[in-house]
Enzyme design. Structure first.
Site, PDB file in Angstrom:
ATOM      1  N   ASN A   7       0.383  -1.273   0.184  1.00 18.90           N
ATOM      2  CA  ASN A   7      -0.059   0.547  -0.240  1.00 18.90           C
ATOM      3  C   ASN A   7       0.930   1.427  -0.043  1.00 18.90           C
ATOM      4  OD1 ASN A   7      -1.127   2.252   0.680  1.00 18.90           O
ATOM      5  ND2 ASN A   7      -2.604   1.004   1.675  1.00 18.90           N
ATOM      6  N   GLU A  34      -4.205   1.792  -3.171  1.00 17.76           N
ATOM      7  CA  GLU A  34      -4.035   3.093  -2.739  1.00 17.76           C
ATOM      8  C   GLU A  34      -3.082   3.935  -3.918  1.00 17.76           C
ATOM      9  OE1 GLU A  34      -5.573   5.153   1.022  1.00 17.76           O
ATOM     10  OE2 GLU A  34      -4.422   3.714   2.132  1.00 17.76           O
ATOM     11  N   ASP A 149      -3.913  -4.529   1.335  1.00 18.02           N
ATOM     12  CA  ASP A 149      -4.092  -4.399   2.182  1.00 18.02           C
ATOM     13  C   ASP A 149      -6.015  -4.720   3.179  1.00 18.02           C
ATOM     14  OD1 ASP A 149      -4.916  -2.760   4.853  1.00 18.02           O
ATOM     15  OD2 ASP A 149      -4.298  -0.574   3.695  1.00 18.02           O
ATOM     16  N   ASN A 151      -7.072  -4.644   5.766  1.00 15.51           N
ATOM     17  CA  ASN A 151      -7.678  -3.457   6.843  1.00 15.51           C
ATOM     18  C   ASN A 151      -8.362  -4.570   7.918  1.00 15.51           C
ATOM     19  OD1 ASN A 151      -7.324  -1.009   6.574  1.00 15.51           O
ATOM     20  ND2 ASN A 151      -8.395  -0.681   4.483  1.00 15.51           N
ATOM     21  N   ASP A 220      -1.063  -5.783   5.833  1.00 12.46           N
ATOM     22  CA  ASP A 220      -1.820  -6.076   4.758  1.00 12.46           C
ATOM     23  C   ASP A 220      -1.692  -7.806   4.346  1.00 12.46           C
ATOM     24  OD1 ASP A 220      -1.296  -3.600   3.417  1.00 12.46           O
ATOM     25  OD2 ASP A 220      -0.366  -3.294   5.631  1.00 12.46           O
ATOM     26  N   ASP A 249       2.779   4.162   4.989  1.00 16.96           N
ATOM     27  CA  ASP A 249       2.682   4.202   6.437  1.00 16.96           C
ATOM     28  C   ASP A 249       2.734   2.755   6.485  1.00 16.96           C
ATOM     29  OD1 ASP A 249       0.107   4.312   4.826  1.00 16.96           O
ATOM     30  OD2 ASP A 249      -0.392   5.895   6.705  1.00 16.96           O
ATOM     31  N   HIS A 250       2.794   2.472   5.287  1.00 14.01           N
ATOM     32  CA  HIS A 250       2.672   0.327   4.659  1.00 14.01           C
ATOM     33  C   HIS A 250       3.848   0.097   4.826  1.00 14.01           C
ATOM     34  CE1 HIS A 250      -1.951  -0.068   5.234  1.00 14.01           C
ATOM     35  NE2 HIS A 250      -2.186   0.874   5.062  1.00 14.01           N
TER      36      HIS A 250
END
Length: 259
Positions: A7, A34, A149, A151, A220, A249-250
């Site tokens: 991501n 994303e 991802d 989530n 993930d 951030d991933h």
DNA sequence: ATGCCCAGCCATGCTGGA
């Protein structure tokens, strides 16, 4: 065949860091989430110059997924079946032609916060559609990978501070059980098959120094059909990218297949 | 209890993220 899911949190903001990573790590296949870009604005050239085929499924500002592959791609499809009215770009599939053909699905599962509420309902609906597609992939009896991802924090051991996530859409019992229902069809969580210990994360918030405190979560994931799991030789997370300049951030999660 | 940080946008403050 080395496949990574990443991501990137915006292709425009991440392009230099993403290219540096591709040049160093050289995945055969990278599934991106994303991208936050429409297809026409995706910067294809630097990837094609590096020998990657580029398939995108984007939308303006939010969401968006892509597959980069140094191996040939066939039968590319976009969008998760089951709701023709769903405008959100969160799913792409292609068959990667290596020594074996592998069906690779890239996904960006809805966040679902705040829960309860319409966003959490959308997450659960999306997961129900994912389960239907997952069952069809199993029925094909071919090697297939669903990477992205999710989530979803599958278990408390997948968070540094599980109590902080207990009432969050990423960890609520309804979300976890929807994820388990897919695993229970017969999929393998590749990372969990390789590494039994907790404390391994793929996301650290930008806020409050989460990376420096290793306050992370594992959200993930790479899910494998039995035929793909038979081919798996390794699975790992590459946390180091989180400490670089202008990071996502991933971080990438990798799987290696004998294919 | 809330914001912290980051990306994107016909923006200069808001949404969305997780």
């Amino acid at each position: 065949m080395k496949i990574a899911t990443f991501n990137i949190n915006g292709i425009k903001a991440r392009l230099p860091a993403l290219l540096d990573w591709l040049d160093e790590a050289r995945p055969d296949v990278a599934v991106l989430q994303e991208i936050k870009s429409v297809d026409a604005a995706f910067p294809r050239d630097p990837f094609e110059e590096r020998g990657y085929n580029v398939e995108t499924h984007g939308q303006k500002s939010f969401n968006g997924v892509a597959i980069l592959s140094r191996l040939p791609l066939e039968d590319v499809t976009r969008g998760l079946p089951g709701d023709e009215g769903d405008e959100q770009a969160r799913w792409i599939e292609a068959t990667v032609i290596g020594e074996r053909a592998v069906r690779v699905c890239g996904l960006y599962l809805p966040n679902g916060n705040p829960a309860p509420g319409p966003k959490f309902d959308y997450k659960l609906d999306w997961m129900s559609r994912l389960q239907t597609r997952a069952r069809a992939l199993l029925d094909s009896e071919e090697p297939a990978v669903m990477a992205g991802d999710y989530n979803i924090i599958p278990q408390d051991e997948d968070a540094a501070r599980p109590e902080a996530w207990a009432r969050d859409a990423l960890a609520l019992p309804e979300a976890r059980s929807a994820f388990r229902r897919i695993l229970n069809l017969g999929f393998t969580d590749a990372f969990r098959a390789q590494t039994h210990s907790g404390g391994h994360y793929s996301f650290w918030d930008y806020q409050a120094g989460a990376w420096n405190r290793n306050d992370g979560i594992r959200i993930d994931h790479v899910l494998l059909t039995p035929q793909a799991a038979d081919l798996m030789t390794d699975c790992w997370i590459d946390p180091g990218l989180r400490g670089r300049e202008k990071p996502s951030d991933h971080v990438p999660v990798w799987v290696e297949l004998e294919a």
